[in-house]
Design a protein around this motif. Structure first.
Motif, PDB file in Angstrom:
ATOM      1  N   SER A   1      92.517 -84.371   5.357  1.00  0.00           N
ATOM      2  CA  SER A   1      91.618 -85.292   4.661  1.00  0.00           C
ATOM      3  C   SER A   1      90.999 -86.318   5.609  1.00  0.00           C
ATOM      4  N   ASP A   2      91.396 -86.312   6.885  1.00  0.00           N
ATOM      5  CA  ASP A   2      90.870 -87.244   7.868  1.00  0.00           C
ATOM      6  C   ASP A   2      89.715 -86.579   8.604  1.00  0.00           C
ATOM      7  N   PRO A   3      88.508 -87.193   8.607  1.00  0.00           N
ATOM      8  CA  PRO A   3      87.362 -86.555   9.285  1.00  0.00           C
ATOM      9  C   PRO A   3      87.580 -86.338  10.769  1.00  0.00           C
ATOM     10  N   SER A   4      88.419 -87.161  11.411  1.00  0.00           N
ATOM     11  CA  SER A   4      88.604 -87.004  12.857  1.00  0.00           C
ATOM     12  C   SER A   4      89.327 -85.711  13.210  1.00  0.00           C
ATOM     13  N   CYS A   5      89.959 -85.057  12.223  1.00  0.00           N
ATOM     14  CA  CYS A   5      90.703 -83.840  12.538  1.00  0.00           C
ATOM     15  C   CYS A   5      89.792 -82.677  12.906  1.00  0.00           C
ATOM     16  N   VAL A   6      88.522 -82.757  12.538  1.00  0.00           N
ATOM     17  CA  VAL A   6      87.594 -81.660  12.838  1.00  0.00           C
ATOM     18  C   VAL A   6      86.642 -82.030  13.967  1.00  0.00           C
ATOM     19  N   LYS A   7      86.887 -83.138  14.634  1.00  0.00           N
ATOM     20  CA  LYS A   7      86.047 -83.496  15.770  1.00  0.00           C
ATOM     21  C   LYS A   7      86.445 -82.678  16.989  1.00  0.00           C
ATOM     22  N   SER A   8      85.462 -82.370  17.807  1.00  0.00           N
ATOM     23  CA  SER A   8      85.695 -81.598  19.022  1.00  0.00           C
ATOM     24  C   SER A   8      85.857 -82.543  20.201  1.00  0.00           C
ATOM     25  N   ARG A   9      86.390 -82.034  21.281  1.00  0.00           N
ATOM     26  CA  ARG A   9      86.628 -82.848  22.487  1.00  0.00           C
ATOM     27  C   ARG A   9      85.731 -82.371  23.616  1.00  0.00           C
ATOM     28  N   THR A  10      85.120 -83.335  24.298  1.00  0.00           N
ATOM     29  CA  THR A  10      84.257 -83.065  25.444  1.00  0.00           C
ATOM     30  C   THR A  10      85.015 -83.323  26.730  1.00  0.00           C
ATOM     31  N   GLY A  11      84.826 -82.441  27.694  1.00  0.00           N
ATOM     32  CA  GLY A  11      85.399 -82.636  29.023  1.00  0.00           C
ATOM     33  C   GLY A  11      84.420 -82.150  30.083  1.00  0.00           C
ATOM     34  N   PHE A  12      84.209 -82.957  31.097  1.00  0.00           N
ATOM     35  CA  PHE A  12      83.320 -82.514  32.180  1.00  0.00           C
ATOM     36  C   PHE A  12      83.734 -83.193  33.481  1.00  0.00           C
ATOM     37  N   SER A  13      83.375 -82.552  34.571  1.00  0.00           N
ATOM     38  CA  SER A  13      83.652 -83.059  35.909  1.00  0.00           C
ATOM     39  C   SER A  13      82.429 -82.815  36.783  1.00  0.00           C
ATOM     40  N   ILE A  14      81.981 -83.856  37.476  1.00  0.00           N
ATOM     41  CA  ILE A  14      80.820 -83.765  38.366  1.00  0.00           C
ATOM     42  C   ILE A  14      81.328 -83.874  39.800  1.00  0.00           C
ATOM     43  N   CYS A  15      80.989 -82.882  40.612  1.00  0.00           N
ATOM     44  CA  CYS A  15      81.478 -82.807  41.988  1.00  0.00           C
ATOM     45  C   CYS A  15      80.310 -82.864  42.963  1.00  0.00           C
ATOM     46  N   VAL A  16      80.539 -83.512  44.098  1.00  0.00           N
ATOM     47  CA  VAL A  16      79.601 -83.538  45.213  1.00  0.00           C
ATOM     48  C   VAL A  16      80.323 -82.947  46.418  1.00  0.00           C
ATOM     49  N   ALA A  17      79.708 -81.919  47.004  1.00  0.00           N
ATOM     50  CA  ALA A  17      80.332 -81.222  48.133  1.00  0.00           C
ATOM     51  C   ALA A  17      81.725 -80.727  47.758  1.00  0.00           C
ATOM     52  N   ASN A  18      81.844 -80.254  46.533  1.00  0.00           N
ATOM     53  CA  ASN A  18      83.075 -79.678  45.985  1.00  0.00           C
ATOM     54  C   ASN A  18      84.187 -80.713  45.800  1.00  0.00           C
ATOM     55  N   CYS A  19      83.843 -82.009  45.734  1.00  0.00           N
ATOM     56  CA  CYS A  19      84.817 -83.082  45.504  1.00  0.00           C
ATOM     57  C   CYS A  19      84.494 -83.782  44.197  1.00  0.00           C
ATOM     58  N   PRO A  20      85.463 -83.915  43.287  1.00  0.00           N
ATOM     59  CA  PRO A  20      85.188 -84.576  42.008  1.00  0.00           C
ATOM     60  C   PRO A  20      84.873 -86.053  42.207  1.00  0.00           C
ATOM     61  N   VAL A  21      83.801 -86.505  41.583  1.00  0.00           N
ATOM     62  CA  VAL A  21      83.363 -87.898  41.668  1.00  0.00           C
ATOM     63  C   VAL A  21      83.365 -88.550  40.287  1.00  0.00           C
ATOM     64  N   ILE A  22      82.986 -87.787  39.263  1.00  0.00           N
ATOM     65  CA  ILE A  22      82.969 -88.281  37.890  1.00  0.00           C
ATOM     66  C   ILE A  22      83.711 -87.278  37.022  1.00  0.00           C
ATOM     67  N   TRP A  23      84.542 -87.777  36.094  1.00  0.00           N
ATOM     68  CA  TRP A  23      85.189 -86.908  35.119  1.00  0.00           C
ATOM     69  C   TRP A  23      85.380 -87.676  33.820  1.00  0.00           C
ATOM     70  N   SER A  24      85.489 -86.949  32.733  1.00  0.00           N
ATOM     71  CA  SER A  24      85.621 -87.598  31.427  1.00  0.00           C
ATOM     72  C   SER A  24      86.301 -86.648  30.454  1.00  0.00           C
ATOM     73  N   SER A  25      87.090 -87.224  29.544  1.00  0.00           N
ATOM     74  CA  SER A  25      87.728 -86.481  28.460  1.00  0.00           C
ATOM     75  C   SER A  25      87.756 -87.384  27.246  1.00  0.00           C
ATOM     76  N   LYS A  26      87.013 -87.022  26.189  1.00  0.00           N
ATOM     77  CA  LYS A  26      86.966 -87.869  24.999  1.00  0.00           C
ATOM     78  C   LYS A  26      86.500 -87.045  23.798  1.00  0.00           C
ATOM     79  N   LEU A  27      86.842 -87.555  22.613  1.00  0.00           N
ATOM     80  CA  LEU A  27      86.398 -86.911  21.387  1.00  0.00           C
ATOM     81  C   LEU A  27      84.908 -87.144  21.177  1.00  0.00           C
ATOM     82  N   GLN A  28      84.244 -86.147  20.617  1.00  0.00           N
ATOM     83  CA  GLN A  28      82.830 -86.297  20.315  1.00  0.00           C
ATOM     84  C   GLN A  28      82.637 -87.208  19.104  1.00  0.00           C
TER      85      GLN A  28
END
Length: 918
Positions: A763-790
């Motif tokens: 009955s909670d709307p948050s139970c059907v929310k999806s999660r976003t994850g991404f990582s941005i790399c420069v020269a194959n090294c991670p510089v930005i990353w994030s993990s959060k619910l949409q």
């Protein structure tokens, strides 16, 4: 004062003083019995606050009859409530509920009008009278059954037809934090106590069966048999005063030797005095001195002969001791958030600070039980609580092991401020608005925890400033850690030289245009003198902003400019040097070290006093280790990890291989209450700083646990402990940057569609929310990353993946523009199409196809997607051909998978190797 221990008595005294202070009263004198009010600690607190006390005679409790009678009345009321509840609902009679009954009795005592004045005690004390006594008309029978409306119905929603509409609870008194119509209700199933409004009270106990009589509403006979049974089940029990419980009886104070006969004097001297509880002190306790011999008496003076003590054996009286093994803090019950704490583990920890006159002023704004600081104290005091050992007070410095180091730091601070003409010493005259001053001490440590530097700051009491009068704007930006990681990668790829600059007394560089008077520093004050500030001082609310604007103007005078104010306002570039600023720390990079030295010389010529370090070895608690062998950079935060492990108390628990269990972390409303053995929000803050700087492998686990910061349960505490156990096994690890030879940008993006649906409340709307994850790399090294619910609910896997792709693009495109702006200063030619070529890796075919459509076109299944998801497609076209491409990647190679869900051990280790380098 209900406690017999001096430390808790002082805490209760401070709490009452704070309440009296809020009502406009100042306590000057006390009337009390002897112990513990005759203790050295209690007297020291009185002296610190210029207060006096009048003690009753030995065994003369009647001399304090007003307090004795009031305590007796309130206690008898509480006993009557407990007995009444036990008679009518014996199956729910609990010994541990006596604090609630006692507090409800106190509430009634304070709010009932007295016969002589026709006013309630609370009215007499506060000076505010009640318009009527409707709050008394709303009083309920303590311990009666109540029925709480289901939370779903309270929110105006519906329940299945055959589900129960309410849950049974028990009324434990009026909530002190809400209206008198809101009661504190005990959940009989979970043991949780919370304030509830939508309830029905059964004050006649008509809905509960009486286990002693067959009828439901029959009158309950009270006879000898029933009384015997009440005693047998433990609601009251008889204990001798010789019990080990220190609260069993009040031992009288020892008599002076002058009142004793010679034989009794020797006996008295041989007896060991009972250990008296006292506040913790850094110095070891000294044994009491031996008593002086009794004075000689004149011969023939029979009136001066001391009476002899009786030789009969002393038989202490027995008394009724209620619930002798229970240990509660009544003040902790004032906050409904603390209702679920494990009371057996709660302890009152008095502050180790000495009770001097200066600290007595702070006690009025400090909660003695929770150590929370209320009122208008400066936020720096709150920040220092995160690591108290590294932020000692003035008293702790003067009596601690680091006294010599901090004294030198204080002298150096004052000498520096004087040389910079920070103030003028003037006479104090009537009408001056003089701000208080204080010393702020900091024990700076290396990331491994070893001592690096003693630092003393002379600060102004900015908490007394008034917005719109003493200051206006206060915002001061700080550098984004993304920029720091990016420049570390570029420095390895391009071989850039680096320098770290620390400004001496940074805030003092900025001029102050307001008239501000400050008290002279403690330990160096002159009678009748104050300081008139000429420059910004630490503690003033406008000081950080003044210094940033001052530093920015000096950098611009040296040829620097900000290439992207919206992306990072603390990034400055010239034709040959890159500079990032974090308050008073500055990092500089350039292809040639002499160009950096020239820029530093220009800053010094403009009047900036600074210290230069050869290379970047640590920044904001992150240790930066360069491996000259393979050209890698390793970012670690071992010191912070050790603090997290200590805060969670997992030093002796085994390590685990993954930070999150396979079962998703959900709200768990019906689960066990938290144990409260650590500060949940504080640990979340430390973990958040750790994962955002050097540990992307715990980003998903920390994000999942951070959802429940304001209402954690036991399952959430165990999830944090699991993260701590994982960090314990990987304490030496961090983020390893092994850049490739090409400056390509890769973005790995993934989504977990409705990952909480099978586990969360449906009955909670948050139970059907999806999660976003991404990582941005420069020269194959991670510089930005994030993990959060949409934020929005996706209706398909493609929509969830496309929404994650759009979120990643919001970070990727400004980041790419920042790289292009940096290129000229670091010697990179951007005309070639392969420089900063950007590739986005997406593993969903539907999202991939939709992203390649021309702007404005949609598929039949994506017509309902919001415009905010399609915005980036026009940016792909504007960037030019082959500049930004979106390609398909195999799910097994998707690095962002570690940011969206809990993985098995083998898969977690593989992706961690790809992302973190170990």
């Amino acid at each position: 004062m209900s406690s017999l221990r001096a430390g808790e008595t002082i805490n209760s005294k401070v709490a009452f003083e704070r309440f009296a202070h809020s009502c406009g009263h100042r306590l000057k004198s006390f009337r009390a019995d002897n112990m513990p009010f005759d203790s050295a600690e209690f007297k020291a607190d009185l002296v610190a606050k210029n207060q006096t006390i009048s003690l009753s005679g030995v065994g003369a409790h009647h001399q304090n009859g007003v307090a004795e009678r009031s305590i007796q009345t309130v206690t008898e009321w509480a006993r009557a409530m407990l007995l009444h509840h036990a008679l009518h609902w014996p199956e729910q009679a609990q010994l541990d509920l006596w604090p609630f009954a006692l507090e409800h009795a106190v509430y009634l005592w304070n709010h009932l009008p007295k016969k002589d004045s026709l006013l309630a005690p609370i009215e007499l004390f506060t000076g505010a009278t009640f318009d009527d006594y409707s709050h008394l008309q709303r009083s309920r029978v303590w311990g009666c059954p109540v029925y709480v409306l289901d939370p779903t119905l309270q929110d105006g929603k519906k329940l299945p037809k055959w589900n129960p509409r309410s849950r049974r609870g028990m009324f434990l008194g009026v909530s002190p934090s809400h209206s008198s119509s809101v009661g504190r209700i005990l959940n009989l199933r979970t043991g949780h106590v919370s304030p509830q409004y939508h309830v029905v009270y059964d004050e006649l106990f008509s809905t509960v069966f009486n286990s002693l009589t067959p009828g439901m509403n029959d009158a309950l006979p009270f006879d000898d048999a029933l009384w015997t049974r009440l005693i047998s089940i433990g609601l009251e029990h008889l204990l001798p005063s010789s019990s080990d419980d220190p609260t069993a009886y009040d031992p009288p104070p020892p008599l002076d030797p002058a009142w004793l006969a010679p034989d009794d004097v020797s006996t008295s001297c041989q007896r060991e005095p009972p250990p008296a509880p006292a506040l913790p002190s850094p110095a070891p306790a000294q044994p009491p001195p031996a008593p002086d011999p009794p004075p000689s008496l004149p011969e023939g003076d029979s009136s001066a002969v001391p009476p002899r003590r009786s030789q009969r054996p002393h038989r202490p009286t027995r008394r009724y001791i209620q619930y002798a093994n229970s240990s509660f803090k009544l003040s902790a019950l004032q906050n409904s958030v603390l209702m679920a704490l494990d009371w057996t583990q709660s302890r009152v920890l008095p502050s180790p600070t000495n009770y001097s006159r200066m600290m007595a002023l702070f006690n009025l704004a400090t909660d003695p039980f929770t150590n929370e600081i209320d009122g208008d104290l400066h936020p720096c005091l709150l920040a220092s609580k995160a690591s108290h050992a590294d932020n000692p007070s003035y008293e702790e410095v003067m009596s601690g092991p680091h006294r010599a180091g901090f004294l030198e730091a204080m002298k150096l601070e004052l000498a520096t401020l004087t040389d910079m003409h920070c103030w003028d010493v003037v006479d104090r005259v009537a009408g001056m608005n003089v701000l208080p001053s204080t010393w702020a001490f900091k024990l700076k440590r290396y990331p491994d925890g070893s001592v690096r530097k003693y630092k003393a700051r002379f600060c102004a009491g900015g908490h007394r400033q008034i917005e719109g009068v003493d200051f206006f704007e206060t915002f001061a930006p700080v550098v984004n850690w993304t920029t720091v990681r990016l420049l570390l990668v570029l420095s390895q790829v391009l071989g850039l030289a680096s320098r770290q600059v620390d400004y001496t007394a940074a805030f003092v560089h900025a001029p102050l245009y307001d008239v501000v008077y400050v008290r002279m520093p403690r330990g160096f004050a002159e009678e009748g003198k104050v300081l008139k500030l000429r420059r910004s001082l630490y503690g003033l609310k406008q000081s950080p902003r003044n210094f940033f604007l001052h530093l920015k103007s000096n950098l611009e005078a040296c040829g620097f400019r900000n290439p992207s104010p919206d992306t990072d306002p603390c990034l400055f570039v010239s034709g040959k040097v890159v500079c990032v600023v974090y308050v008073d720390d500055t990092l500089l990079w350039s292809p040639r070290s002499e160009w950096i030295d020239k820029a530093i010389a220009q800053l010094e010529a403009n009047g900036m006093a600074l210290e230069v370090e050869d290379s970047v070895a640590g920044f904001l608690g992150v240790h930066i280790h360069r491996d000259q062998g393979d050209g890698s950079i390793k970012l670690t935060q071992k010191g912070l990890i050790l603090r997290i492990i200590a805060a969670l108390g997992v030093e002796n628990e085994p390590a685990v291989h993954t930070p999150a269990s396979a079962t998703p972390l959900v709200k768990d409303l019906d689960g066990d209450p938290p144990a409260g053995s650590f500060n949940y929000a504080s640990v979340i803050g430390m973990l958040g700083y750790l994962q955002s700087n050097s540990r992307p492998d715990i980003a998903f686990a920390v994000s999942s646990a951070a959802r429940f910061t304001h209402h954690p349960r036991r399952s959430h505490e165990l999830a944090l402990k699991r993260i701590g156990r994982y960090l314990k096994g990987t304490i030496e690890e961090g983020l390893v940057l092994r850049p490739s030879d090409t400056l390509h940008i890769d973005c790995y993006v993934d989504a977990d569609f409705a990952g909480l649906w099978p586990h969360e409340d449906k009955s909670d709307p948050s139970c059907v929310k999806s999660r976003t994850g991404f990582s941005i790399c420069v020269a194959n090294c991670p510089v930005i990353w994030s993990s959060k619910l949409q934020g929005d609910i996706a209706t398909s896997t493609m929509e969830a993946e496309y929404s994650a792709l759009s979120s990643a693009m919001r970070e990727l495109l400004p980041f790419r523009e920042l790289l292009l702006a940096l290129a000229p200063s670091i010697g990179v030619n951007t005309d070639h199409s392969t420089v900063f070529r950007t590739t986005v890796h997406e593993d969903n075919a539907g999202a991939l196809a939709l992203a390649h459509l021309e702007p404005g076109r949609v598929t039949p299944r994506s017509k309902h997607y919001a415009v905010k998801l399609h915005w980036f497609r026009s940016k792909l076209v504007a960037a030019g051909p082959h500049r930004i491409t979106i390609v398909k990647i195999d799910t097994a190679l998707q690095r962002a998978d570690i940011l969206t869900k809990a993985l098995t051990k083998n898969k977690f280790v593989v992706i961690r190797k790809q992302l973190c380098g170990w």
